[in-house]
Design a protein around this motif. Structure first.
Motif, mmCIF file in Angstrom:
data_model
loop_
_atom_site.group_PDB
_atom_site.id
_atom_site.type_symbol
_atom_site.label_atom_id
_atom_site.label_comp_id
_atom_site.label_asym_id
_atom_site.label_seq_id
_atom_site.Cartn_x
_atom_site.Cartn_y
_atom_site.Cartn_z
ATOM 1 N N THR A 38 -41.912 77.329 -19.737
ATOM 2 C CA THR A 38 -41.302 78.217 -20.735
ATOM 3 C C THR A 38 -41.491 77.648 -22.132
ATOM 4 O OG1 THR A 38 -39.648 78.790 -19.083
ATOM 5 C CG2 THR A 38 -39.160 79.388 -21.354
ATOM 6 N N LYS A 39 -41.970 78.503 -23.034
ATOM 7 C CA LYS A 39 -42.162 78.062 -24.424
ATOM 8 C C LYS A 39 -40.810 77.894 -25.125
ATOM 9 C CE LYS A 39 -45.621 79.229 -26.966
ATOM 10 N NZ LYS A 39 -46.861 79.717 -27.600
ATOM 11 N N PRO A 40 -40.765 77.059 -26.149
ATOM 12 C CA PRO A 40 -39.548 77.007 -26.963
ATOM 13 C C PRO A 40 -39.284 78.390 -27.581
ATOM 14 C CG PRO A 40 -41.069 75.223 -27.546
ATOM 15 C CD PRO A 40 -41.810 76.143 -26.633
ATOM 16 N N THR A 41 -38.029 78.714 -27.786
ATOM 17 C CA THR A 41 -37.682 79.972 -28.457
ATOM 18 C C THR A 41 -37.115 79.638 -29.834
ATOM 19 O OG1 THR A 41 -35.422 79.965 -27.600
ATOM 20 C CG2 THR A 41 -37.104 81.032 -26.234
ATOM 21 N N ALA A 42 -36.654 80.669 -30.526
ATOM 22 C CA ALA A 42 -36.099 80.450 -31.868
ATOM 23 C C ALA A 42 -34.881 79.529 -31.831
ATOM 24 C CB ALA A 42 -35.724 81.787 -32.492
ATOM 25 N N THR A 43 -34.159 79.544 -30.702
ATOM 26 C CA THR A 43 -32.900 78.778 -30.659
ATOM 27 C C THR A 43 -32.919 77.602 -29.683
ATOM 28 O OG1 THR A 43 -31.949 80.175 -28.931
ATOM 29 C CG2 THR A 43 -31.587 80.870 -31.207
ATOM 30 N N LYS A 44 -33.943 77.554 -28.795
ATOM 31 C CA LYS A 44 -33.922 76.498 -27.770
ATOM 32 C C LYS A 44 -35.289 75.844 -27.638
ATOM 33 C CE LYS A 44 -30.349 77.957 -24.443
ATOM 34 N NZ LYS A 44 -29.837 79.170 -25.086
ATOM 35 N N PRO A 45 -35.284 74.536 -27.332
ATOM 36 C CA PRO A 45 -36.560 73.891 -26.997
ATOM 37 C C PRO A 45 -37.013 74.344 -25.607
ATOM 38 C CG PRO A 45 -34.752 72.374 -26.614
ATOM 39 C CD PRO A 45 -34.145 73.619 -27.201
ATOM 40 N N SER A 46 -38.148 73.885 -25.180
ATOM 41 C CA SER A 46 -38.607 74.179 -23.811
ATOM 42 C C SER A 46 -37.749 73.365 -22.838
ATOM 43 C CB SER A 46 -40.074 73.797 -23.646
ATOM 44 O OG SER A 46 -40.478 73.999 -22.310
ATOM 45 N N LEU A 47 -36.954 74.093 -22.037
ATOM 46 C CA LEU A 47 -36.081 73.453 -21.042
ATOM 47 C C LEU A 47 -36.640 73.770 -19.659
ATOM 48 C CD1 LEU A 47 -32.606 74.384 -22.593
ATOM 49 C CD2 LEU A 47 -33.865 72.223 -22.838
#
Length: 675
Positions: free
Chosen positions: A447-456
């Motif tokens: 999963t790519k990082p999003t605007a609010t979260k890193p890649s988890l």
């Protein structure tokens, strides 16, 4: 070399990706083939008596430029392809196949190799040299060198057609994966989905100019939906779409390609004097014969099936109790498995993901490699890369010596095939007194990082990263003389040992403490979570084992008998799966036509090797467990006898040298909870 000047004037001779355009490849291939042909001709026309140096060694070191360009091109075709690259692949594959056949069917060259092979006992060769001589002899004899001219001609035709069919098979699967999108505009249909999956879907929809949310068949999008979405009809829609890749009535249907590949492989094996393709392949594997593979899979099946049946009954009863589900379907498996896991262990991926930030997990893998083998990884910016997502690292040993270049490419995108794999841009070998170090890459779809979260990462993705990193260590720590015996150039039922053993560290508190930290607070993963990970490690393991066995049996069914009798792929596949099936069949779905491992990758007659290597990895890790998971003496033995040796000796010889004994399946069965 036209627009791809070789040798590369770059740090460590790395690939100059940013200066290469697709149109540069074909002329570069043509020039590299011309160079390689000249090197072969020099060996063939040498009037001196054949020696190991002027024939076998010269042959192994020939075609270096062609190897480098091929590695760059075909790796891009997997990780960063486009229509232009795919077109070039279709054009260049028959040329490469013809060139390869020109070598293996060259009678003068084979006569020299055979003369050396016939008197190998008198040549005073090292173990590695003897292995190379044997490999070269078999490389020719197993590819038609002993055939009469008429049969050689047919072999060439088969090889050319197979090369093209395999490429088309892979292109069709990629096209079908990218063709599908589940577009949701009603927020109620997102119920149950994790926040991160919803945000990623919104981001994807926006990037395509749509409102709402888009889910695709790429793993980071597909898996959260199929695991968490409460909307059963939408789970069904997505699951059926995934299961009918390359099976729909369109230009990307692989039914004909699958049958043709199986038929041509069988014809090729018969031409070479083998009963089936599986007999041909397995001659060069630890398992050696199809009967042994089938017996191995059936032995595991006998152990796993009762456990799988119990697990499936438990899961079915749970789904009925929870939601009144009368018949558990394929689109229900992941969803209710996750719910049951949460109930039994109070554990779910969403609870764990905050502790598995991608950067931390990667550096955890580096730290494990440092504690075991003294390796240091430094991220660098001066090594060229083919996409901005790619990270580049220099790897050094304990004494500062340069070990390897390491590339990491973690996120899905258009033009990148699904799945996870390790690959190499340059092998390790020793030439003119220089130990040439390897350039190794791992490619995943997280999963790519999003605007609010890193890649988890999910815990499954954590083990995937460690798995591919294990393959990478096998490549990076190679220390052989000859390129064709280096790194992962080993029997295919041995190649998964270094990858699968690395997954074990993901379950160990000592190792988790190095990298499993909350991405916001920095808190180390709580011990109760670690205990739950370990407790749940064998959760539904019977069902998972049965699934792997079913794929191995399907592979052997296609390749261990004459496929001429297969008229309908779907009914053939169903008949093979009958003995391992738990869920009801889905009429629209067919796995064979997107089974890229065996029809586009290198696993034909070899899918069993995942389970075969699990026996090795469980046995090997038991050795670590008994003596400390970071025991440097055992790590040194593993590096010396397994990781560094490549294919220089028979794998069982290497394994026994490391372990002191042959492996037994007991450790695997115990770990899987099947004893």
């Amino acid at each position: 070399m036209n627009n791809i000047p070789y040798p590369f004037n770059t740090p460590h001779g790395t690939a100059p990706f940013s200066t290469i355009a697709p149109e540069h490849f074909k002329p570069a291939f043509e020039e590299a083939i011309t160079l390689a042909k000249a090197e072969i001709e020099a060996i063939v026309s040498n009037t001196e008596s054949p020696t190991f140096a002027n024939t076998i060694e010269a042959l192994d070191f020939s075609g270096e430029a062609l190897d480098r360009i091929s590695n760059i091109f075909f790796n891009l075709n997997s990780a960063e392809t486009n229509e232009q690259i795919q077109q070039i692949a279709q054009e260049i594959s028959p040329i490469l196949t013809a060139f390869s056949n020109d070598i293996t069917l060259n009678e003068t060259l084979f006569a020299k190799i055979k003369a050396l092979h016939d008197r190998r006992d008198q040549l005073n060769l090292s173990t590695e040299q003897l292995t190379l001589l044997d490999k070269k002899f078999k490389g020719f004899s197993r590819n038609g060198a002993l055939l009469p001219d008429e049969k050689k001609k047919r072999l060439r035709e088969i090889d050319t057609e197979l090369a093209s069919l395999k490429l088309t098979f892979g292109e069709n699967v990629l096209a079908e994966t990218q063709d599908y999108a589940l577009h949701i505009t009603n927020p109620a249909e997102l119920k149950g989905l994790p926040e991160g999956a919803i945000e990623a879907a919104a981001q994807l929809a926006a990037s395509r100019g749509h409102d709402g949310w888009i889910f695709t068949l790429d793993a980071p999008s597909y898996l959260p939906f199929i695991t968490y979405a409460e909307n059963r009809p939408l789970r069904k829609q997505l699951a059926i779409a995934a299961g009918q890749k390359a099976f729909r009535d369109n230009d990307f249907n692989n039914t004909g390609n699958t049958l043709k590949i199986a038929a041509l492989r069988h014809e090729r094996a018969k031409l070479l004097g083998y009963e089936t393709h599986a007999h041909f392949v397995l001659e060069e594997r630890m398992a050696q014969q199809p009967e042994k593979v089938t017996a191995f899979l059936n032995e595991l099946l006998a152990k796993a099936k009762p456990a799988a049946a119990r697990e499936f009954a438990q899961l079915s009863a749970f789904a009925k109790e929870l939601d009144g589900i009368e018949t558990l379907e394929k689109w229900d498996g992941s969803y209710y498995s996750e719910k049951l896991k949460q109930q039994l262990f109070s554990l779910d991926d969403e609870m764990l993901k905050p502790y598995f930030k991608l950067e931390n997990v990667l550096h955890g893998a580096f730290e494990v490699a440092d504690r075991l083998f003294g390796l240091k990884f430094s991220e660098v910016s001066h090594i060229d890369k083919y996409h901005d997502d790619v990270q580049t690292f220099e790897v050094h040993g304990e004494n500062g010596e340069f070990i390897a270049v390491f590339y990491a490419d973690f996120f899905p995108r258009k033009g990148k095939r699904n799945g996870a794999w390790m690959t190499s841009y340059k092998s390790q070998y020793v030439k003119n007194g220089n130990n040439e170090r390897p350039h190794v890459s791992i490619v995943c779809n997280f999963t790519k990082p999003t605007a609010t979260k890193p890649s988890l990462l999910t815990f499954n993705e954590v083990t995937t990263l460690f798995h591919e990193f294990g393959h990478a260590l096998h490549g990076m720590l190679a220390d052989t003389v000859y390129p064709s015996l280096s790194g992962t150039s080993v029997y295919w039922d041995f190649v998964e040992l270094p990858s699968q053993i690395m997954e074990n560290w993901c379950y160990e508190p000592q190792a988790l403490a190095l990298f499993a930290r909350h991405y916001e607070t920095g808190e180390v993963i709580p011990q109760p979570y670690v205990d739950k990970i370990r407790e749940s490690a064998s959760f539904l393991e019977g069902m998972a084992t049965l699934r792997q066995i079913s794929f191995g049996l399907l592979d052997m069914a296609f390749h261990g008998a004459d496929p001429a009798a297969i008229s309908d792929i779907k009914s053939f596949e169903k008949s093979v799966f009958d003995n391992t099936a738990l869920f009801p069949d889905v009429a629209e779905n067919c796995m064979s036509v997107s089974f890229s491992h065996i029809f586009n990758g290198g696993y034909s007659s070899g899918y069993y090797s995942y389970k075969w290597a699990e026996v090795l990895d469980a046995d090997a890790f038991a050795y670590f467990s008994q003596n400390g998971i970071f025991n440097r003496d055992i790590a040194a033995k593993f590096r010396e006898h397994v990781l560094s040796k490549g294919g220089t000796e028979h794998p069982m010889t290497l394994y026994k040298r490391f372990r002191g004994q042959e492996p037994t399946p007991d450790a695997l069965l115990k770990r899987a909870g099947l004893l």
